[in-house]
Design a protein around this motif. Structure first.
Motif, PDB file in Angstrom:
ATOM      1  N   UNK A 540      16.515  40.899  45.137  1.00 47.75           N
ATOM      2  CA  UNK A 540      15.267  41.641  45.314  1.00 47.75           C
ATOM      3  C   UNK A 540      14.408  41.004  46.412  1.00 47.75           C
ATOM      4  N   UNK A 541      13.511  41.791  46.962  1.00 48.81           N
ATOM      5  CA  UNK A 541      12.735  41.326  48.112  1.00 48.81           C
ATOM      6  C   UNK A 541      11.721  40.259  47.739  1.00 48.81           C
ATOM      7  N   UNK A 542      11.178  40.311  46.537  1.00 47.59           N
ATOM      8  CA  UNK A 542      10.220  39.296  46.084  1.00 47.59           C
ATOM      9  C   UNK A 542      10.866  38.453  44.992  1.00 47.59           C
ATOM     10  N   UNK A 543      10.838  37.145  45.197  1.00 45.79           N
ATOM     11  CA  UNK A 543      11.385  36.181  44.227  1.00 45.79           C
ATOM     12  C   UNK A 543      12.837  36.510  43.888  1.00 45.79           C
ATOM     13  N   UNK A 544      13.577  36.979  44.881  1.00 46.58           N
ATOM     14  CA  UNK A 544      14.959  37.391  44.638  1.00 46.58           C
ATOM     15  C   UNK A 544      15.993  36.321  44.918  1.00 46.58           C
ATOM     16  N   UNK A 545      15.545  35.151  45.379  1.00 47.56           N
ATOM     17  CA  UNK A 545      16.482  34.072  45.677  1.00 47.56           C
ATOM     18  C   UNK A 545      15.953  32.784  45.040  1.00 47.56           C
ATOM     19  N   UNK A 546      16.379  32.509  43.823  1.00 47.69           N
ATOM     20  CA  UNK A 546      15.965  31.298  43.103  1.00 47.69           C
ATOM     21  C   UNK A 546      16.899  30.152  43.458  1.00 47.69           C
ATOM     22  N   UNK A 547      16.339  29.057  43.930  1.00 50.15           N
ATOM     23  CA  UNK A 547      17.145  27.895  44.273  1.00 50.15           C
ATOM     24  C   UNK A 547      17.889  27.389  43.042  1.00 50.15           C
ATOM     25  N   UNK A 548      19.176  27.155  43.189  1.00 45.27           N
ATOM     26  CA  UNK A 548      20.043  26.653  42.111  1.00 45.27           C
ATOM     27  C   UNK A 548      20.116  27.620  40.929  1.00 45.27           C
ATOM     28  N   UNK A 549      20.045  28.927  41.226  1.00 48.64           N
ATOM     29  CA  UNK A 549      20.116  29.897  40.134  1.00 48.64           C
ATOM     30  C   UNK A 549      21.448  29.810  39.396  1.00 48.64           C
ATOM     31  N   UNK A 550      22.549  29.615  40.135  1.00 49.92           N
ATOM     32  CA  UNK A 550      23.865  29.542  39.488  1.00 49.92           C
ATOM     33  C   UNK A 550      23.924  28.373  38.509  1.00 49.92           C
ATOM     34  N   UNK A 551      23.320  27.249  38.883  1.00 50.98           N
ATOM     35  CA  UNK A 551      23.296  26.080  38.003  1.00 50.98           C
ATOM     36  C   UNK A 551      22.478  26.373  36.753  1.00 50.98           C
ATOM     37  N   UNK A 552      21.343  27.026  36.929  1.00 50.89           N
ATOM     38  CA  UNK A 552      20.507  27.392  35.777  1.00 50.89           C
ATOM     39  C   UNK A 552      21.262  28.336  34.854  1.00 50.89           C
ATOM     40  N   UNK A 553      21.947  29.312  35.434  1.00 45.51           N
ATOM     41  CA  UNK A 553      22.678  30.282  34.618  1.00 45.51           C
ATOM     42  C   UNK A 553      23.788  29.603  33.815  1.00 45.51           C
ATOM     43  N   UNK A 554      24.511  28.673  34.458  1.00 45.76           N
ATOM     44  CA  UNK A 554      25.574  27.952  33.735  1.00 45.76           C
ATOM     45  C   UNK A 554      24.988  27.133  32.594  1.00 45.76           C
ATOM     46  N   UNK A 555      23.862  26.475  32.842  1.00 47.76           N
ATOM     47  CA  UNK A 555      23.246  25.659  31.803  1.00 47.76           C
ATOM     48  C   UNK A 555      22.767  26.496  30.627  1.00 47.76           C
ATOM     49  N   UNK A 556      22.204  27.659  30.915  1.00 50.45           N
ATOM     50  CA  UNK A 556      21.748  28.536  29.839  1.00 50.45           C
ATOM     51  C   UNK A 556      22.921  29.092  29.043  1.00 50.45           C
ATOM     52  N   UNK A 557      23.996  29.417  29.739  1.00 50.81           N
ATOM     53  CA  UNK A 557      25.182  29.935  29.039  1.00 50.81           C
ATOM     54  C   UNK A 557      25.753  28.875  28.101  1.00 50.81           C
TER      55      UNK A 557
END
Length: 686
Positions: A540-557
């Protein structure tokens, strides 16, 4: 297009508007290509067509300026920039030749000044306009030339502002400085005040004093819009109200109690406001009193006898009493932009024409030619009784679900829609209200269409629905003899955390029960599995690129798998889901994690005690979901994002205070010792 011959007082001149005017911060437009639009002056030719004393040659040189300018634009648009600049040099050479022939004639100056304006050579344009002015008749003509010079100065600042702003990904603090310069040039330009207010909102997480300044600028935008709208009414003869008549009304009950009139004749409270209850405050007491549920009411407006009725204007559905010049703003209306909704005279600029016989001001064309006649509606629809649920940002998911549906349910609860003569004014949503949305139509129904069919299907089926385009022209779209509108006091004072377009708890719970009360939806929500939801804004155009999102997603999973009992991990992105699917998913959520955005609106359906981890900004204007969590008795755990000069609209964001590792630790800490159950109780984790 004919270009002017020499300057002739009394001839007809028409001057187009320049194209560099910056739009609102929500979508500040880039400048159009250099010379893509060539401003010209159309002037009546002389009867004989012959001049003496070298004027024929002078006319030819003036026409050469236009020809060279037009060719420069064509070259530039085809990518031949060197040739384009050469043609601009030729235009200046023709100007010098014309000036030598007739040094006291202003036409060549007007021609080259206009050329330089469109070529964005603003300093040259200002110089030429200033040189033209003394050669023109005193009075309106010189004022017009001075106004064009001022417009060129404004253009120079505007282009710098657009460059610095960089489509929302630049430096907002620097852009604000340029807005200040713009306001020094045109201090009464409503859109500039609105732009500045919006920019201040965006950086309010970075600068503490930005919140109060933003509220002040929104107020200035409303007041300058009022004056320009009021002047427009007088100019067209739609109203005879004086320059100080009417005003902007945000406290409707107070306005009525004060006997100030303006079409508002009744306020019918759903519950006595004195019985308002507080929620979301600190359990330990102290200064944090949380939010106040001041209840809701239905306002009734009546048009004056023999008058045109109460008006609904623009895509935000602003409520107007044109006869008395009152502008009524509901709880969300403080943030509406006047230029998107109202016909306004440009009181902030110079005269649009050099002729004393022409009007001193022109109507503002906010949409730059998108709509005929500057957006003025030639024929306005009239109705007898109307109930409106249209408002600011009506088709935005958060505003639609919490505010628009809330207004609809309050109107239903007070029995307004039981009268078969009352028609319902709704925002046009995808899947409803058009031929494409009918039987066999191609428009896909989303959440909004499903919700309206569920809650107001009988009104729609009975052909009592009126659909309002939220992107239409800035003018009155409908007039009603009687108008009903549901509204409420904000749960917190403007500028307090969670106050921005907030809906009180009692209304939010009406929405929840209205959407979840349907048996088919409630049945579909039954699922014994708990879930940990990760709300992703990737792309998304606003706040659509969270740094280390993949790492956060793995940790939450991993966190979901290790819970006892295990939770299903669900990534909630841009996938299309039905109303029933969204209700079902968020109803069984035990924890919701994500970056600040509209998907958090689905917390309406989550059970009490659900843990909400919002990666957001510590700004009062970004407290939408902190308030929603408090209203629905959810546990809100803020995970702050880094605030920088790009503001809250930045595409790339990152977690503050230790990044993803610290955020995952907070999630573990908040859930440690208990997994939140559907009824809000905690179950011991093994």
């Amino acid at each position: 297009l004919k270009f002017a011959r020499r300057w002739q007082p009394g001839s007809l001149l028409q001057l187009g508007r320049s194209v560099f005017l910056s739009s609102a911060m929500a979508g500040m437009a880039k400048l159009v290509a250099l010379l893509a639009v060539l401003e010209v002056i159309v002037q009546v030719d002389t009867a004989s067509g012959k001049q003496n004393g070298g004027l024929d040659e002078y006319d030819r040189k003036c026409e050469e300026i236009v020809a060279h300018s037009r060719q420069a634009g064509q070259f530039f648009n085809s990518g031949r920039q060197a040739e384009a600049h050469k043609k601009l040099e030729d235009a200046e050479a023709s100007f010098r030749a014309a000036k030598k022939l007739q040094p006291k004639e202003p036409q060549a100056y007007i021609s080259i000044a206009t050329t330089m304006l469109n070529a964005q050579r603003f300093d040259d344009s200002v110089r030429y306009w200033n040189e033209a002015a003394p050669l023109m008749p005193k009075g309106r003509a010189r004022e017009w030339a001075a106004g064009r010079a001022t417009w060129a100065k404004y253009g120079k600042v505007s282009t710098k502002r657009d460059t610095v702003y960089a489509n929302g990904q630049g430096n907002l603090t620097e852009a604000l400085k340029l807005m200040e310069q713009q306001l020094q040039i045109f201090p009464d330009f409503p859109s500039l005040h609105h732009d500045k207010a919006t920019a201040l909102v965006m950086i309010s997480a970075l600068q503490e004093d930005a919140t109060a300044d933003a509220l002040g600028e929104f107020g200035q935008a409303q007041e300058t819009s009022l004056r320009a709208w009021r002047a427009g009414l007088r100019a067209t003869g739609a109203s005879k109200c004086c320059e100080s008549c009417g005003g902007v009304v945000v406290d409707w009950p107070g306005h009525l109690a004060g006997g100030r009139g303006g079409g508002l004749v009744a306020v019918d409270w759903v519950v006595d406001p004195a019985d308002g209850q507080r929620y979301g405050g600190s359990a330990a007491g102290g200064e944090d009193e949380g939010f106040l549920d001041g209840r809701a009411f239905v306002a009734r407006f009546e048009g004056s006898a023999g008058g045109p009725g109460i008006a609904i204007a623009g895509g935000d559905g602003l409520i107007l009493d044109e006869a008395a010049c009152w502008l009524f703003l509901p709880s969300s209306g403080r943030w509406a932009q006047g230029a998107r909704n109202l016909q306004m005279l440009e009181l902030w600029t110079g005269p649009p024409s050099p002729h004393d016989t022409d009007p001193p001001f022109t109507f503002h064309d906010n949409n730059r030619g998108q709509f005929p006649n500057g957006g003025r509606v030639a024929k306005v629809r009239s109705e007898g009784k109307v109930a409106s649920i249209v408002q600011f940002a009506a088709v935005s998911f958060f505003h639609f679900a919490t505010e628009v549906l809330g207004r609809l349910l309050i109107l239903q609860r007070r029995g307004v829609l039981e009268d078969p003569e009352v028609k319902l004014l709704l925002p046009k949503v995808a899947g409803l209200g058009s031929k494409a949305s009918g039987k066999g139509g191609k428009e896909q129904k989303g959440f909004a269409a499903e919700a309206l069919e569920l809650l107001a299907g009988d009104i729609i089926a009975a052909d009592r629905a009126i659909w309002l385009r939220t992107d239409g022209p800035p003018d009155v779209r409908l007039r009603a003899k009687t108008l009903f509108y549901a509204d409420w006091p904000l749960p917190a004072e403007p500028g307090a955390d969670g106050s921005h377009c907030a809906t009180p708890r009692s209304v939010l719970r009406l929405v929840r029960s209205g959407l979840m009360g349907e048996p088919s939806i409630a049945d579909g929500a039954e699922d014994s599995r708990g879930a940990l939801l990760f709300l992703s804004r990737a792309g998304q155009s606003m706040r659509g690129a969270l740094k280390d999102e993949a790492k956060l997603e793995r940790g939450l999973e991993e966190r979901a798998r290790s819970s006892r009992p295990p939770l299903e991990f669900v990534r909630f992105g841009q996938e299309s889901r039905t109303l029933r699917e969204q209700v079902a998913l968020f109803r069984r959520a035990r924890a919701v994690v994500g970056v600040h955005g509209g998907a958090f609106t689905n917390l309406l359906f989550s059970g009490a005690g659900t843990a909400v981890f919002e990666l957001g900004f510590q700004s009062p204007f970004a407290g939408h979901y902190r308030h929603l969590a408090a209203a629905m008795d959810l546990r809100s755990v803020p995970l702050p994002l880094v605030a920088d000069a790009r503001g809250m609209g930045a595409r790339e964001v990152e977690l503050a205070g230790g990044g993803v590792d610290a955020a995952l630790a907070r999630v573990r800490e908040a859930l440690l010792g208990g997994s939140v159950g559907r009824d809000g109780a905690r179950t011991q984790e093994l």
